[in-house]
Design an enzyme around this catalytic site. Structure first.
Site, short mmCIF file in Angstrom:
data_model
loop_
_atom_site.label_atom_id
_atom_site.label_comp_id
_atom_site.label_asym_id
_atom_site.label_seq_id
_atom_site.Cartn_x
_atom_site.Cartn_y
_atom_site.Cartn_z
N ARG A 140 -30.83 59.46 97.73
CA ARG A 140 -32.18 59.43 98.30
C ARG A 140 -33.15 58.73 97.36
O ARG A 140 -34.18 58.20 97.80
CB ARG A 140 -32.63 60.87 98.61
CG ARG A 140 -32.83 61.75 97.41
CD ARG A 140 -32.86 63.22 97.76
NE ARG A 140 -31.53 63.75 98.09
CZ ARG A 140 -31.30 64.99 98.50
NH1 ARG A 140 -32.30 65.85 98.65
NH2 ARG A 140 -30.06 65.37 98.76
N LYS A 149 -20.65 66.29 88.60
CA LYS A 149 -19.88 66.96 89.64
C LYS A 149 -18.62 67.58 89.05
O LYS A 149 -18.13 67.10 88.02
CB LYS A 149 -19.42 65.93 90.69
CG LYS A 149 -20.49 65.37 91.60
CD LYS A 149 -19.90 64.37 92.57
CE LYS A 149 -20.94 63.77 93.50
NZ LYS A 149 -21.55 64.76 94.40
#
Ligand code: BES
Ligand code: MN
Ligand code: ZN
Length: 507
Positions: A354, A280
């Protein structure tokens, strides 16, 4: 902070500040509300003079401070806004803002005059619960690493007075339940606020073990070896880059009585999300210490379930790992196998939530055959873009389950908005080399494709997913617009919501 319910009146209470609510004055020259007569007398008519001059109007969250004449202490008039808009959420917010407003200045004990918060659409029980929420959460502060600027409040008292003394028994029960829940929300925030250098997966496991001991819950902690034995290749891949190995933590609360439904509550517990190899940007990366908020909410939900003795059996699963880049990290392009055998193409290592949830969902469905599964996860930035940072996104394959969660949302004031999953989203998460892929190339319905991915692992029974990316913590940008009971840092969003859902589930 101690919360109490007292049969006496707020003006007679042994408190530094007595707080009386007033609705907003209708019209231009309203007459002085008779409900303020006693408070007004205690300050030699100063409230009425403030009213006549237009200083005191009852505008929402307006605070007016008056010093008492006959004894030490203050009377605070708290504006509640228009009478016909008064509801539990407005009381929560007003009470929290009042508690914050009277902080410091020698204030250690506050007393709220219950009768001034009830109304046509607000029963005394609703008002007691909402005041408990507002006082208990509004006074929360994370002070583990920094002394508070002001000494914290010692005591918040809700005073029944002559108006509600007769209902002391039923109101006492409601208060006791709400107080216990709020104490658990504060406890949950304390863990969710821990920075990633303290809150490693193993630390969350020891918190769960300590909770299990205290509340007589069953706990099982799966380490790397056991995750491998179970076939949790997704969870292992996500945690593989870190020096602090992953853990899947399973808590079991047995429920009350025989033949109770089994509800599974699953949480994303990424103790720090750097993005991994798909790293990120550094701006706001520190907020990713809150990426464990779903799992920590599960911890809080199990604590509340045990303490409030909810009817259903509750299985809590915390999928904990740290997502950081290193020579042992998983990479974009990897293909991993989840619990149950489905394969996942890793298109982006930053879509890690996820991937751990794929294993946790498939595991809990395969092992426990729950009647319903609810997961909580700070899953996508797209959730925050779509719905904002005060609200959670709800995705579900089952209308009845979704309706129950929306009802709990209404009752608790934790906002939730339902969003769809369609075949289009299911198509989008298919992979050319594996059963599913964890990301698509373009930012397209990011919250919904994440949901379609999870759905693949959630089995065919009722399942609901709460994307709490925005609501899990407050940021400096929007904090002043958020309810005062949310405070700085972790909100423990989902604990009040899902506990209410569980309390109402088997009734
Ligand atoms: N933990 C983040 C989601 C997030 C973002 C939570 C902002 C709170 C605030 C999640 O793991 C993530 O990185 N999601 C990616 C998914 C993408 C790579 C498909 C995102 O939303 O950008
Ligand atoms: Mn991520
Ligand atoms: Zn994440």
């Amino acid at each position: 902070m101690r919360l109490r319910l007292d049969p006496g009146g707020a003006l007679a209470a042994d408190a530094d500040v007595s707080i009386v609510g007033i609705p907003e004055a209708p019209g231009k020259d309203p007459s002085f509300p008779s409900s303020l007569a006693a408070a007004n007398a205690a300050v030699a008519g100063a409230i009425q003079r403030g009213w006549d001059s237009g200083e005191v109007r009852g505008r929402f969250q307006e605070l007016s401070v008056f010093h008492r004449i006959e004894r030490a202490g203050r009377v605070v008039i708290l504006g509640l806004g228009p009478r016909d808009r008064l509801d539990a959420e407005r009381i929560r917010r007003a009470a929290a803002s009042a508690v914050k407003g009277v902080r410091g200045k020698g204030t250690r004990r506050v007393a709220f005059h219950l009768a001034s918060f009830t109304g046509r659409s607000v029963s005394p029980e609703v008002a007691v619960r909402a005041l408990t929420d507002g006082i208990g959460l509004g006074s929360y502060e994370f002070t583990r690493y920094k002394a508070p600027k002001e000494p914290p409040l010692e005591e918040g008292t809700i005073c029944l007075g002559t108006e509600h003394r007769a209902q002391a028994r039923t109101l006492g029960r409601a208060f006791a339940q709400e107080q216990s829940l709020i104490e658990t929300v504060r406890w949950t925030r304390e863990i969710a606020n821990l920075p990633a250098n303290e809150a490693h997966p193993s630390r969350l496991a020891s918190e769960a073990e300590e909770l299990a001991r205290a509340e007589h819950l069953k706990v099982t902690v799966y380490d790397e070896k056991e995750l491998a034995r179970l076939g949790c290749g997704g969870h292992l891949a996500v945690g593989g880059g870190s020096a602090h190995p992953p853990r899947m933590i399973v808590l079991e609360y047995p429920g009350v009585g025989a033949k109770v439904p089994t509800i599974a509550v699953v949480g994303k517990g990424i103790t720090f999300d750097s993005g991994g190899i798909s790293i990120k940007p550094s701006l706001k990366m520190g907020d990713m210490k809150f990426d464990k908020s779903g799992a920590v909410a599960v911890l809080g939900i199990l604590r509340a379930a045990a303490r409030l003795r909810v009817r259903p059996r509750v299985i809590g699963v915390m999928a904990c790992a740290e997502n950081v880049p290193s020579g042992t990290s998983y990479r974009p392009g990897d293909v991993v196998k989840a619990y149950g055998g489905s394969t996942i193409e890793i298109a982006n290592t930053d879509a890690e939530g996820r991937v751990v949830l794929a294993d946790a969902l498939a595991f809990v469905v395969g092992q426990f055959h729950p009647d319903a599964v609810v997961d909580l996860a700070t899953l996508t930035g797209a959730q925050v873009v779509a719905l904002g940072d005060d609200m959670a996104g709800l995705l579900s394959n089952n209308d009845r389950l979704a309706t129950r969660i929306l009802a709990a949302s209404k009752a608790t004031g934790e906002p939730v908005w339902r969003m769809p999953i369609t075949d289009y989203h299911r198509e989008l998460v298919k992979s050319e080399v594996a059963d599913v892929r964890n990301s698509i190339e373009i930012p397209l319905a990011g919250m919904l494709t994440a949901g379609a991915f999870l759905e693949h692992f959630a089995g065919s029974g009722p399942w609901a997913h709460l994307d709490i990316a925005g609501a899990a913590y407050t940021t400096i940008t929007t904090r002043r617009l958020q309810p005062a009971y949310q405070g700085i840092g972790a909100t423990a969003f989902g604990v009040r919501l899902i506990t209410r859902f569980l309390l109402d589930y088997a009734r």
